[in-house]
Design a protein around this motif. Structure first.
Motif, PDB file in Angstrom:
ATOM      1  N   ASP A 400      -7.771 -10.050  -3.954  1.00  0.00           N
ATOM      2  CA  ASP A 400      -8.964  -9.541  -3.274  1.00  0.00           C
ATOM      3  C   ASP A 400      -8.650  -8.850  -1.947  1.00  0.00           C
ATOM      4  N   THR A 401      -7.430  -8.978  -1.440  1.00  0.00           N
ATOM      5  CA  THR A 401      -7.100  -8.365  -0.145  1.00  0.00           C
ATOM      6  C   THR A 401      -5.980  -7.323  -0.293  1.00  0.00           C
ATOM      7  N   VAL A 402      -4.747  -7.818  -0.434  1.00  0.00           N
ATOM      8  CA  VAL A 402      -3.587  -6.919  -0.407  1.00  0.00           C
ATOM      9  C   VAL A 402      -3.623  -5.913  -1.556  1.00  0.00           C
ATOM     10  N   ILE A 403      -3.857  -6.384  -2.768  1.00  0.00           N
ATOM     11  CA  ILE A 403      -3.835  -5.488  -3.931  1.00  0.00           C
ATOM     12  C   ILE A 403      -4.962  -4.466  -3.845  1.00  0.00           C
ATOM     13  N   GLN A 404      -6.150  -4.890  -3.409  1.00  0.00           N
ATOM     14  CA  GLN A 404      -7.264  -3.961  -3.294  1.00  0.00           C
ATOM     15  C   GLN A 404      -6.982  -2.882  -2.246  1.00  0.00           C
ATOM     16  N   ASP A 405      -6.347  -3.275  -1.129  1.00  0.00           N
ATOM     17  CA  ASP A 405      -5.986  -2.287  -0.112  1.00  0.00           C
ATOM     18  C   ASP A 405      -4.940  -1.303  -0.642  1.00  0.00           C
ATOM     19  N   ALA A 406      -3.975  -1.824  -1.418  1.00  0.00           N
ATOM     20  CA  ALA A 406      -2.939  -0.942  -1.991  1.00  0.00           C
ATOM     21  C   ALA A 406      -3.557   0.053  -2.972  1.00  0.00           C
ATOM     22  N   ILE A 407      -4.499  -0.423  -3.786  1.00  0.00           N
ATOM     23  CA  ILE A 407      -5.191   0.471  -4.736  1.00  0.00           C
ATOM     24  C   ILE A 407      -5.970   1.542  -3.984  1.00  0.00           C
ATOM     25  N   GLU A 430      -3.094  -2.066   8.245  1.00  0.00           N
ATOM     26  CA  GLU A 430      -4.103  -2.902   7.578  1.00  0.00           C
ATOM     27  C   GLU A 430      -3.457  -3.766   6.497  1.00  0.00           C
ATOM     28  N   LEU A 431      -2.512  -3.169   5.763  1.00  0.00           N
ATOM     29  CA  LEU A 431      -1.836  -3.912   4.699  1.00  0.00           C
ATOM     30  C   LEU A 431      -0.990  -5.047   5.292  1.00  0.00           C
ATOM     31  N   ILE A 432      -0.276  -4.758   6.384  1.00  0.00           N
ATOM     32  CA  ILE A 432       0.544  -5.789   7.039  1.00  0.00           C
ATOM     33  C   ILE A 432      -0.332  -6.909   7.581  1.00  0.00           C
ATOM     34  N   TYR A 433      -1.506  -6.557   8.124  1.00  0.00           N
ATOM     35  CA  TYR A 433      -2.422  -7.571   8.659  1.00  0.00           C
ATOM     36  C   TYR A 433      -2.891  -8.514   7.538  1.00  0.00           C
ATOM     37  N   ASP A 434      -3.228  -7.908   6.390  1.00  0.00           N
ATOM     38  CA  ASP A 434      -3.674  -8.734   5.257  1.00  0.00           C
ATOM     39  C   ASP A 434      -2.557  -9.664   4.784  1.00  0.00           C
ATOM     40  N   LEU A 435      -1.306  -9.142   4.731  1.00  0.00           N
ATOM     41  CA  LEU A 435      -0.189  -9.976   4.294  1.00  0.00           C
ATOM     42  C   LEU A 435       0.048 -11.130   5.270  1.00  0.00           C
ATOM     43  N   ARG A 436      -0.081 -10.862   6.561  1.00  0.00           N
ATOM     44  CA  ARG A 436       0.078 -11.926   7.543  1.00  0.00           C
ATOM     45  C   ARG A 436      -1.005 -12.999   7.379  1.00  0.00           C
ATOM     46  N   GLU A 437      -2.223 -12.543   7.074  1.00  0.00           N
ATOM     47  CA  GLU A 437      -3.310 -13.496   6.871  1.00  0.00           C
ATOM     48  C   GLU A 437      -3.017 -14.397   5.676  1.00  0.00           C
ATOM     49  N   VAL A 438      -2.495 -13.785   4.610  1.00  0.00           N
ATOM     50  CA  VAL A 438      -2.163 -14.571   3.418  1.00  0.00           C
ATOM     51  C   VAL A 438      -1.044 -15.561   3.740  1.00  0.00           C
ATOM     52  N   CYS A 439      -0.016 -15.098   4.460  1.00  0.00           N
ATOM     53  CA  CYS A 439       1.088 -15.988   4.819  1.00  0.00           C
ATOM     54  C   CYS A 439       0.623 -17.129   5.713  1.00  0.00           C
ATOM     55  N   ALA A 440      -0.262 -16.828   6.645  1.00  0.00           N
ATOM     56  CA  ALA A 440      -0.780 -17.872   7.531  1.00  0.00           C
ATOM     57  C   ALA A 440      -1.584 -18.894   6.755  1.00  0.00           C
ATOM     58  N   HIS A 441      -2.283 -18.417   5.729  1.00  0.00           N
ATOM     59  CA  HIS A 441      -3.062 -19.346   4.908  1.00  0.00           C
ATOM     60  C   HIS A 441      -2.141 -20.235   4.074  1.00  0.00           C
TER      61      HIS A 441
END
Length: 580
Positions: A400-407, A430-441
């Motif tokens: 719902d975040t990283v893949i959608q941004d890449a698309i 934006e993509l790096i921010y989403d990845l950091r959010e996922v890693c933090a989670h």
């Protein structure tokens, strides 16, 4: 919270006062009167015996259904109270009847029904005990209020049953109120969503007409057809209304609680033998005590439902006791069914047995599953299930975040032949921010770097900025002495709970509290949110399910209380796997 508890206490005290007052009055009336057991019907201006109750004075005489009644203790039946309004003989020592065109005098024995009254009183007290447990652990949900009213009606109706059969006007009023109001609350339980629908309004109007008409018939003389309806026809109409209701909503529809047990249907099935073979005019050899024992089945099922929804202490955790209790419950139900099959016609006992067993099967399956799950809480299977749920949650977040941004970036490249350097850099940021959010989670690294309290402080600050929240934190216990795995779990669980409060309850103020009570760590998140649906752990709520399952692995539990505030508490035992 205090106001809600005060309202619950007031409800309970009111019910107890009404119960004690009715019980005392009915006991005095029952102990002084004999059970004649004759119901009457008017035909061509003459009174005839419509039915004879089992274990009554009339059943021990030579009286037959259809016999013409001439006199009761030398009095014309028309002149006696109870005959016109209740269509029964209240008191009688001798009866004068016409049999084969001859006049006969029948002398009746005195038959006491105090034993039956005591039995019904014990069952009523058992029901009131269940009401007390329900109110003590209530979260203020509408469905709980419907159960409270339903059980209160049943408790008062059982106490009034014997006096009503003896011809007591107040007892008959309670029974008519019970019959009239019962479909109202059953309809609400089946409909689940709360509020007042067209069905509910019609049933309420029907109840008002029945109760008001009965009282009016005691004050002024009404046509015989009305008395026949209120004393006979009403009970048949009740069965028709309930049958239509169950058919409309679906007989096997699951209830609001987290269970597949259809309590409404089970309640009606338990009531049916008492209704058919005692209240309605049927001559059988079934003892009154046997009919009453069927009422224990839904009460025991209600205990299971309350345990399943964490409103009672989970007795299923004691595996041997749980298996013994379940075995006794199954044996008790089968013995009752076997006795009923022996004493009733096959056309009634066969479909009734099939339907009752089909309704009890979900209860037996759920109880067995819970006992087995408790045995496997620390097993590899439980760990595997929790891991798979976590993987599913992680996959959903990445999708719902990283893949959608890449698309989205790919489509922009396809639409435009050239992109500016600034646009590309912005998309990557934006993509790096989403990845950091996922890693933090997945694993909040700041716990290692700054400690648990500082990491939580950063989380609260971030959530306050993102959701415009006010978060007040209070630490009465040290979180730093926990294992790294437990810190990570607590961090992510708190993040999930606060997110739920904002997204699903529109909360604006959240209180976070950590304290140690004896050998347990209690972490509480309290908010001022207003949830459209009660916050229960349902199958579709992946986040709460995951927190509950992981807590179970540590021997802990998740508690949810709702009233003026919503309070979610994680209770974690401080064992070797929790403390570093």
């Amino acid at each position: 919270m205090k106001k809600a508890k005060q309202r619950q206490l007031l409800k309970l005290l009111t019910l107890l006062l009404i119960f004690v007052g009715l019980w005392s009055y009915f006991y005095n009336y029952t102990s002084k009167n004999s059970f004649v057991g004759i119901s009457l019907a008017k035909a061509n201006k003459t009174w005839r015996i419509r039915s004879i109750k089992n274990a009554s004075a009339a059943s021990q005489s030579q009286l037959k259904v259809g016999t013409r009644l001439l006199k009761v203790d030398q009095n014309n039946p028309v002149n006696l109270t109870g005959v016109e309004q209740l269509l029964l003989v209240k008191k009688a020592k001798t009866l004068v009847i016409e049999k084969n065109h001859k006049v006969e005098r029948i002398r009746l024995k005195k038959v006491s029904v105090t034993k039956a009254y005591y039995l019904l009183s014990v069952v009523s007290l058992f029901i009131i005990g269940g009401i007390i447990f329900l109110l003590q652990n209530s979260s203020g949900q509408q469905v709980e209020q419907n159960y409270f009213r339903l059980l209160s009606l049943l408790a008062l109706g059982l106490v009034a049953l014997v006096p009503s059969s003896l011809g007591n006007y107040l007892g008959r009023l309670v029974i008519i109120s019970f019959i009239s109001l019962l479909p109202v609350y059953l309809e609400k339980l089946l409909r689940v969503k709360g509020g007042s629908g067209r069905w509910t309004d019609c049933l309420k109007l029907w109840a008002i007409v029945n109760i008001g008409g009965y009282l009016l018939g005691l004050m002024v003389k009404l046509p015989y057809g009305w008395y026949y309806y209120i004393n006979v026809g009403l009970f048949y109409l009740f069965l028709l209304v309930v049958a239509v209701m169950l058919g409309f909503y679906g007989v096997m529809k699951a209830s609001y609680w987290k269970t597949q047990v259809n309590f409404s249907l089970l309640f009606l099935l338990a009531l049916l033998p008492l209704y058919v073979f005692y209240i309605l005019p049927r001559q059988t050899q079934i003892s009154f005590e046997l009919l009453v024992l069927f009422l224990l089945i839904p009460l025991l099922a209600l205990v299971h439902i309350l345990i399943l929804n964490r409103l009672l202490k989970n007795s299923y955790q004691h595996n041997r006791l749980a298996y013994l209790s379940l075995t006794l419950f199954i044996a008790f139900s089968l013995i009752l069914l076997a006795r009923l099959v022996e004493l009733t016609p096959l056309y009634f006992s066969l479909p009734y047995s099939v339907l009752l067993i089909a309704t009890l099967l979900p209860l037996i399956a759920e109880a067995t599953q819970i006992i087995n799950r408790n045995q496997k809480n620390n097993s590899t299977l439980a760990i595997f299930i929790a891991t798979e749920e976590e993987r599913e949650q992680l996959a959903t977040q990445i999708h719902d975040t990283v893949i959608q941004d890449a698309i989205f970036m790919k489509r922009k490249l396809e639409e435009k032949s050239e992109l500016s350097k600034q646009e590309v850099i912005l998309s990557y940021e934006e993509l790096i921010y989403d990845l950091r959010e996922v890693c933090a989670h997945i694993y909040p690294l700041q716990i290692n770097s700054f400690g648990m309290k500082a990491a939580l402080g950063q989380l609260f600050k971030k959530l306050e900025q993102n959701y415009s929240l006010v978060i007040n934190a209070k630490y009465d216990s040290n979180l730093e002495n926990l294992t790294l795995e437990m810190k990570n779990f607590i961090f992510r669980s708190i993040q999930e709970l606060i997110t739920n409060s904002y997204k699903h309850g529109q909360a604006t103020i959240i209180k976070f509290d950590v304290k140690q009570i004896h050998d347990t760590l209690q972490i509480t998140v309290t908010d001022n949110g207003r949830f459209k649906e009660p916050l229960l752990i349902e199958e579709g709520h992946l986040g709460l399910n995951l927190i509950r399952d992981k807590l179970a692995l540590f021997g802990g539990k998740l508690s949810i209380m709702m009233s003026d505030e919503t309070k979610v508490t994680m209770i974690i035992p401080l064992t070797r796997g929790v403390i570093a």
